[in-house]
Motif scaffolding. Structure first.
Motif, PDB file in Angstrom:
ATOM      1  N   ALA A  60       0.806  -1.230   0.000  1.00  0.00           N
ATOM      2  CA  ALA A  60       0.000   0.000   0.000  1.00  0.00           C
ATOM      3  C   ALA A  60       0.833   1.272   0.000  1.00  0.00           C
ATOM      4  O   ALA A  60       0.517   2.224  -0.700  1.00  0.00           O
ATOM      5  CB  ALA A  60      -0.962   0.006   1.181  1.00  0.00           C
ATOM      6  N   THR A  61       1.906   1.314   0.757  1.00  0.00           N
ATOM      7  CA  THR A  61       2.706   2.539   0.869  1.00  0.00           C
ATOM      8  C   THR A  61       4.050   2.445   0.161  1.00  0.00           C
ATOM      9  O   THR A  61       4.902   3.314   0.348  1.00  0.00           O
ATOM     10  CB  THR A  61       2.941   2.886   2.358  1.00  0.00           C
ATOM     11  OG1 THR A  61       3.659   1.809   2.980  1.00  0.00           O
ATOM     12  CG2 THR A  61       1.629   3.127   3.083  1.00  0.00           C
ATOM     13  N   ASP A  62       4.225   1.437  -0.651  1.00  0.00           N
ATOM     14  CA  ASP A  62       5.483   1.256  -1.379  1.00  0.00           C
ATOM     15  C   ASP A  62       5.609   2.339  -2.445  1.00  0.00           C
ATOM     16  O   ASP A  62       4.738   2.466  -3.309  1.00  0.00           O
ATOM     17  CB  ASP A  62       5.499  -0.123  -2.033  1.00  0.00           C
ATOM     18  CG  ASP A  62       6.821  -0.443  -2.690  1.00  0.00           C
ATOM     19  OD1 ASP A  62       7.292   0.366  -3.521  1.00  0.00           O
ATOM     20  OD2 ASP A  62       7.387  -1.501  -2.387  1.00  0.00           O
ATOM     21  N   PRO A  63       6.664   3.155  -2.394  1.00  0.00           N
ATOM     22  CA  PRO A  63       6.807   4.241  -3.374  1.00  0.00           C
ATOM     23  C   PRO A  63       6.798   3.770  -4.830  1.00  0.00           C
ATOM     24  O   PRO A  63       6.237   4.457  -5.685  1.00  0.00           O
ATOM     25  CB  PRO A  63       8.154   4.875  -3.018  1.00  0.00           C
ATOM     26  CG  PRO A  63       8.373   4.536  -1.585  1.00  0.00           C
ATOM     27  CD  PRO A  63       7.747   3.179  -1.405  1.00  0.00           C
ATOM     28  N   ALA A  64       7.377   2.621  -5.120  1.00  0.00           N
ATOM     29  CA  ALA A  64       7.385   2.124  -6.506  1.00  0.00           C
ATOM     30  C   ALA A  64       5.958   1.843  -6.968  1.00  0.00           C
ATOM     31  O   ALA A  64       5.574   2.197  -8.084  1.00  0.00           O
ATOM     32  CB  ALA A  64       8.244   0.870  -6.611  1.00  0.00           C
ATOM     33  N   GLN A  91       6.211  11.797  -0.147  1.00  0.00           N
ATOM     34  CA  GLN A  91       6.118  11.990   1.293  1.00  0.00           C
ATOM     35  C   GLN A  91       6.249  10.695   2.089  1.00  0.00           C
ATOM     36  O   GLN A  91       6.211  10.726   3.316  1.00  0.00           O
ATOM     37  CB  GLN A  91       4.787  12.668   1.635  1.00  0.00           C
ATOM     38  CG  GLN A  91       4.684  14.052   1.062  1.00  0.00           C
ATOM     39  CD  GLN A  91       3.311  14.671   1.255  1.00  0.00           C
ATOM     40  OE1 GLN A  91       2.342  14.015   1.611  1.00  0.00           O
ATOM     41  NE2 GLN A  91       3.231  15.977   1.017  1.00  0.00           N
ATOM     42  N   SER A  92       6.425   9.589   1.404  1.00  0.00           N
ATOM     43  CA  SER A  92       6.517   8.288   2.070  1.00  0.00           C
ATOM     44  C   SER A  92       7.693   8.259   3.043  1.00  0.00           C
ATOM     45  O   SER A  92       8.746   8.856   2.789  1.00  0.00           O
ATOM     46  CB  SER A  92       6.703   7.186   1.016  1.00  0.00           C
ATOM     47  OG  SER A  92       6.921   5.943   1.646  1.00  0.00           O
ATOM     48  N   ASN A  93       7.510   7.545   4.146  1.00  0.00           N
ATOM     49  CA  ASN A  93       8.624   7.371   5.076  1.00  0.00           C
ATOM     50  C   ASN A  93       9.610   6.336   4.555  1.00  0.00           C
ATOM     51  O   ASN A  93      10.672   6.147   5.128  1.00  0.00           O
ATOM     52  CB  ASN A  93       8.117   7.000   6.473  1.00  0.00           C
ATOM     53  CG  ASN A  93       7.369   5.685   6.508  1.00  0.00           C
ATOM     54  OD1 ASN A  93       7.124   5.062   5.472  1.00  0.00           O
ATOM     55  ND2 ASN A  93       6.973   5.272   7.691  1.00  0.00           N
ATOM     56  N   ARG A  94       9.256   5.677   3.457  1.00  0.00           N
ATOM     57  CA  ARG A  94      10.160   4.728   2.796  1.00  0.00           C
ATOM     58  C   ARG A  94      10.693   5.381   1.534  1.00  0.00           C
ATOM     59  O   ARG A  94       9.969   6.072   0.826  1.00  0.00           O
ATOM     60  CB  ARG A  94       9.419   3.456   2.403  1.00  0.00           C
ATOM     61  CG  ARG A  94       8.885   2.676   3.570  1.00  0.00           C
ATOM     62  CD  ARG A  94       8.144   1.441   3.121  1.00  0.00           C
ATOM     63  NE  ARG A  94       9.016   0.595   2.322  1.00  0.00           N
ATOM     64  CZ  ARG A  94       8.572  -0.290   1.448  1.00  0.00           C
ATOM     65  NH1 ARG A  94       7.283  -0.431   1.232  1.00  0.00           N
ATOM     66  NH2 ARG A  94       9.412  -1.022   0.753  1.00  0.00           N
ATOM     67  N   ASN A  95      11.951   5.159   1.250  1.00  0.00           N
ATOM     68  CA  ASN A  95      12.524   5.596  -0.023  1.00  0.00           C
ATOM     69  C   ASN A  95      13.722   4.725  -0.316  1.00  0.00           C
ATOM     70  O   ASN A  95      14.322   4.148   0.584  1.00  0.00           O
ATOM     71  CB  ASN A  95      12.872   7.082  -0.013  1.00  0.00           C
ATOM     72  CG  ASN A  95      14.067   7.409   0.839  1.00  0.00           C
ATOM     73  OD1 ASN A  95      15.193   7.423   0.366  1.00  0.00           O
ATOM     74  ND2 ASN A  95      13.827   7.658   2.135  1.00  0.00           N
ATOM     75  N   SER A 108      13.718   7.295  -5.005  1.00  0.00           N
ATOM     76  CA  SER A 108      12.287   7.163  -5.296  1.00  0.00           C
ATOM     77  C   SER A 108      11.527   8.460  -5.028  1.00  0.00           C
ATOM     78  O   SER A 108      10.582   8.779  -5.750  1.00  0.00           O
ATOM     79  CB  SER A 108      11.676   6.014  -4.485  1.00  0.00           C
ATOM     80  OG  SER A 108      11.871   6.196  -3.094  1.00  0.00           O
ATOM     81  N   ARG A 109      11.943   9.243  -4.043  1.00  0.00           N
ATOM     82  CA  ARG A 109      11.284  10.535  -3.796  1.00  0.00           C
ATOM     83  C   ARG A 109      11.517  11.488  -4.966  1.00  0.00           C
ATOM     84  O   ARG A 109      10.612  12.210  -5.385  1.00  0.00           O
ATOM     85  CB  ARG A 109      11.786  11.158  -2.503  1.00  0.00           C
ATOM     86  CG  ARG A 109      11.255  10.455  -1.280  1.00  0.00           C
ATOM     87  CD  ARG A 109      11.645  11.152  -0.004  1.00  0.00           C
ATOM     88  NE  ARG A 109      11.111  10.414   1.124  1.00  0.00           N
ATOM     89  CZ  ARG A 109      11.796  10.122   2.208  1.00  0.00           C
ATOM     90  NH1 ARG A 109      13.040  10.538   2.347  1.00  0.00           N
ATOM     91  NH2 ARG A 109      11.227   9.447   3.191  1.00  0.00           N
TER      92      ARG A 109
END
Length: 126
Positions: A60-64, A91-95, A108-109
């Motif tokens: 769901a929150t995967d930047p890709a 804005q994801s906390n993952r990158n 990714s950002r």
């Protein structure tokens, strides 16, 4: 490092994972179809949307996934939804780093920001 293969927005920039071996699918480190990459590359936007919606629970929150979903929405004329996906990826906390088809590495950002800029240019050019 997490790797992913995604399709950039508007400019048609293809981003790919950094694996050294040829892959049968464009989705490196994901189940085939999880990112809708191959469907996007082949222009099958409806299939890409189905695949991306099906992978929501796991990614769901995967930047890709968010970037590819944004790309799919943009192709389907859902520009507001596309902008929301690109913004969520930014804005994801993952990158993580992605590798452009030309070999350039991009975060990714930054890829999401580029996709949003390209979408905004497309909208402004109408």
């Amino acid at each position: 490092m997490i790797t992913a293969k995604i399709l950039g927005s508007a400019a048609g920039i293809i981003l790919m994972g950094s694996a050294a071996v040829a892959q049968p699918s464009g989705e490196i480190g994901y189940a085939q179809g999880a990112l809708g990459y191959d469907a996007l590359v082949s222009g099958n936007n409806e299939l890409a949307l189905q695949q991306l919606q099906a992978s929501e629970e796991a990614h769901a929150t995967d930047p890709a996934r968010l970037i590819n979903l944004g790309q799919t929405y943009a192709r389907l004329g859902r520009t507001g939804d596309a902008a929301r996906m690109f913004t969520a990826a930014m804005q994801s906390n993952r990158n993580f780093d992605l590798v452009l088809a030309n070999g350039k590495v991009i975060n990714s950002r930054d890829a999401a920001e580029l996709a949003l800029q390209n979408l905004n240019h497309q909208i402004a050019a109408r």
